[in-house]
Scaffold this motif. Structure first.
Motif, PDB file in Angstrom:
ATOM      1  N   CYS A   1       0.850  -1.211   0.000  1.00 25.79           N
ATOM      2  CA  CYS A   1       0.000   0.000   0.000  1.00 25.79           C
ATOM      3  C   CYS A   1       0.876   1.248   0.000  1.00 25.79           C
ATOM      4  N   LEU A   2       2.076   1.095  -0.513  1.00 37.10           N
ATOM      5  CA  LEU A   2       3.050   2.192  -0.528  1.00 37.10           C
ATOM      6  C   LEU A   2       2.691   3.213  -1.597  1.00 37.10           C
ATOM      7  N   GLY A   3       3.102   4.410  -1.396  1.00 39.37           N
ATOM      8  CA  GLY A   3       2.908   5.405  -2.455  1.00 39.37           C
ATOM      9  C   GLY A   3       3.259   6.793  -1.962  1.00 39.37           C
ATOM     10  N   THR A   4       3.525   7.675  -2.907  1.00 42.55           N
ATOM     11  CA  THR A   4       3.748   9.066  -2.562  1.00 42.55           C
ATOM     12  C   THR A   4       3.120   9.929  -3.649  1.00 42.55           C
ATOM     13  N   THR A   5       3.369  11.209  -3.584  1.00 43.06           N
ATOM     14  CA  THR A   5       2.911  12.103  -4.652  1.00 43.06           C
ATOM     15  C   THR A   5       4.144  12.859  -5.145  1.00 43.06           C
ATOM     16  N   ILE A   6       4.042  13.405  -6.339  1.00 45.77           N
ATOM     17  CA  ILE A   6       5.190  14.155  -6.863  1.00 45.77           C
ATOM     18  C   ILE A   6       5.420  15.359  -5.946  1.00 45.77           C
ATOM     19  N   LYS A   7       4.331  15.959  -5.482  1.00 43.65           N
ATOM     20  CA  LYS A   7       4.456  17.144  -4.633  1.00 43.65           C
ATOM     21  C   LYS A   7       5.223  16.798  -3.348  1.00 43.65           C
ATOM     22  N   LYS A   8       4.874  15.678  -2.767  1.00 53.38           N
ATOM     23  CA  LYS A   8       5.493  15.292  -1.502  1.00 53.38           C
ATOM     24  C   LYS A   8       6.935  14.819  -1.710  1.00 53.38           C
ATOM     25  N   SER A   9       7.153  14.058  -2.770  1.00 48.99           N
ATOM     26  CA  SER A   9       8.492  13.489  -2.967  1.00 48.99           C
ATOM     27  C   SER A   9       9.459  14.516  -3.552  1.00 48.99           C
ATOM     28  N   GLY A  10       8.944  15.507  -4.266  1.00 46.85           N
ATOM     29  CA  GLY A  10       9.795  16.585  -4.769  1.00 46.85           C
ATOM     30  C   GLY A  10      10.216  16.438  -6.213  1.00 46.85           C
ATOM     31  N   THR A  11      10.556  15.219  -6.628  1.00 53.11           N
ATOM     32  CA  THR A  11      10.995  15.018  -8.015  1.00 53.11           C
ATOM     33  C   THR A  11      10.359  13.744  -8.567  1.00 53.11           C
ATOM     34  N   GLN A  12      10.372  13.637  -9.885  1.00 48.45           N
ATOM     35  CA  GLN A  12       9.849  12.420 -10.513  1.00 48.45           C
ATOM     36  C   GLN A  12      10.694  11.211 -10.101  1.00 48.45           C
ATOM     37  N   GLU A  13      11.992  11.456  -9.963  1.00 49.48           N
ATOM     38  CA  GLU A  13      12.895  10.368  -9.588  1.00 49.48           C
ATOM     39  C   GLU A  13      12.553   9.831  -8.185  1.00 49.48           C
ATOM     40  N   ALA A  14      12.314  10.764  -7.271  1.00 49.08           N
ATOM     41  CA  ALA A  14      11.995  10.356  -5.897  1.00 49.08           C
ATOM     42  C   ALA A  14      10.629   9.666  -5.853  1.00 49.08           C
ATOM     43  N   PHE A  15       9.696  10.133  -6.677  1.00 46.03           N
ATOM     44  CA  PHE A  15       8.376   9.494  -6.754  1.00 46.03           C
ATOM     45  C   PHE A  15       8.532   8.048  -7.237  1.00 46.03           C
ATOM     46  N   ARG A  16       9.327   7.908  -8.276  1.00 44.88           N
ATOM     47  CA  ARG A  16       9.500   6.589  -8.885  1.00 44.88           C
ATOM     48  C   ARG A  16      10.146   5.597  -7.916  1.00 44.88           C
ATOM     49  N   LYS A  17      11.027   6.116  -7.087  1.00 45.64           N
ATOM     50  CA  LYS A  17      11.683   5.251  -6.111  1.00 45.64           C
ATOM     51  C   LYS A  17      10.632   4.595  -5.191  1.00 45.64           C
ATOM     52  N   VAL A  18       9.655   5.385  -4.746  1.00 44.80           N
ATOM     53  CA  VAL A  18       8.642   4.873  -3.810  1.00 44.80           C
ATOM     54  C   VAL A  18       7.589   4.032  -4.540  1.00 44.80           C
ATOM     55  N   ASP A  19       7.167   4.492  -5.698  1.00 47.04           N
ATOM     56  CA  ASP A  19       6.038   3.831  -6.373  1.00 47.04           C
ATOM     57  C   ASP A  19       6.470   2.724  -7.342  1.00 47.04           C
ATOM     58  N   PHE A  20       7.763   2.661  -7.643  1.00 49.62           N
ATOM     59  CA  PHE A  20       8.238   1.590  -8.535  1.00 49.62           C
ATOM     60  C   PHE A  20       9.336   0.763  -7.855  1.00 49.62           C
ATOM     61  N   ASP A  21      10.451   1.414  -7.510  1.00 50.22           N
ATOM     62  CA  ASP A  21      11.617   0.650  -7.030  1.00 50.22           C
ATOM     63  C   ASP A  21      11.300  -0.177  -5.778  1.00 50.22           C
ATOM     64  N   TYR A  22      10.698   0.459  -4.784  1.00 50.46           N
ATOM     65  CA  TYR A  22      10.458  -0.274  -3.531  1.00 50.46           C
ATOM     66  C   TYR A  22       9.477  -1.446  -3.733  1.00 50.46           C
ATOM     67  N   PRO A  23       8.333  -1.233  -4.392  1.00 51.19           N
ATOM     68  CA  PRO A  23       7.425  -2.379  -4.566  1.00 51.19           C
ATOM     69  C   PRO A  23       8.060  -3.531  -5.358  1.00 51.19           C
ATOM     70  N   VAL A  24       8.848  -3.193  -6.383  1.00 51.69           N
ATOM     71  CA  VAL A  24       9.448  -4.257  -7.202  1.00 51.69           C
ATOM     72  C   VAL A  24      10.496  -5.018  -6.389  1.00 51.69           C
TER      73      VAL A  24
END
Ligand code: NAP
Length: 235
Positions: free
Chosen positions: A78-101
């Motif tokens: 149930c992980l996730g963030t928003t671009i606004k909260k994470s700051g960058t697309q890269e940081a968003f991708r880390k939470v919504d892609f890298d960690y779940p995978v």
């Protein structure tokens, strides 16, 4: 791995337990009799004490070094963030892609049977919208990991009480609630959905012994939460 043979004593692993859907998911997992242990990977301790609950404080950048294999049957992401909260697309991708995978690869290697992922309505690896594309890509990547069952939940706008202030989502929630009964037929799936109902559908689906890749749109999620099992996309 814990007692795979005895499906009455399964264990669940949850990430995102401090979030809106994850918080509801945790409460429902603790109530679900088929789980004797619920492990949560969290950055900070949660104010919840329960005999089934094991809290593991984790650095999500170091998921591989969790040590021994987590003893789990069903994995809830149930992980996730928003671009606004994470700051960058890269940081968003880390939470919504890298960690779940990473979590999926690790837990599948350790013998987990089912992986349940909250993706989103609109998920599509070819989308021009960054958020939808990342959601589509994470689905694709976990699909390749070949769990006995992979359940993808694609809710529309989530409703529920947040500590965090998200003005855009709040405006959306008011509009969607006002329009709820105008959304009929094929538009029904665009209705906003309670985070609690998404969590309930996830926990219910995990008890259904389904196999393969199963995709639930928002309308299917709502029907499962309402107790009416439903057609869903199986691949
Ligand atoms: N909002 C919507 O309307 C909507 C609609 C469709 C789909 N979704 C998707 O549904 C999922 C769940 O949404 P939600 O609103 O329940 O999420 P949420 O309340 O924002 O919770 C997110 C969870 O992810 C964790 N997290 C965020 N950044 C992290 C990081 N860098 N490292 C470790 N953990 C991190 C948070 O932990 P901490 O408490 O430690 O930060 C929290 O447990 C998300 O994937 C979201 O994209 C949302």
């Amino acid at each position: 791995m814990s007692s795979k043979e005895n499906m009455e004593s399964k264990s669940a692993l949850l990430i995102g337990a401090s979030g809106l859907v994850g918080g509801h998911c945790l409460l429902q997992l603790l109530e679900e009799p088929s789980y004797t242990q619920v492990i949560v990977l969290v950055r900070r301790p949660l104010p919840v004490i329960h005999e089934k609950l094991v809290q593991q404080i984790s650095d999500f950048d170091e998921l591989e070094s969790l040590g021994k294999c987590p003893p789990v049957d069903d994995v809830y992401c149930c992980l996730g963030t928003t671009i606004k909260k994470s700051g960058t697309q890269e940081a968003f991708r880390k939470v919504d892609f890298d960690y779940p995978v990473k979590l999926a690869a690790l837990t599948q290697h350790c013998g987990a049977n089912q992986f349940l992922l909250i993706s989103s309505m609109g998920a599509n690896p070819h989308s021009r919208i960054f958020y939808n594309r990342v959601k589509g890509e994470v689905e694709e990547a976990i699909r390749k990991i070949s769990f006995k069952a992979f359940h993808i939940f694609r809710p529309s706008l989530l409703l529920g009480k947040r500590v965090e202030h998200r003005p855009g989502e709040q405006v959306g929630a008011v509009a969607m609630t006002a329009l709820k009964y105008a959304m009929i037929g094929p538009f029904r799936t665009y209705r906003a959905i309670l985070a609690k109902d998404v969590a309930q559908a996830m926990v219910r689906v995990a008890q259904m012994d389904r196999t393969g890749v199963n995709i639930y749109d928002s309308q299917s999620i709502q029907k499962i939460a309402d107790g009416a099992d439903t057609r869903h996309q199986v691949e």
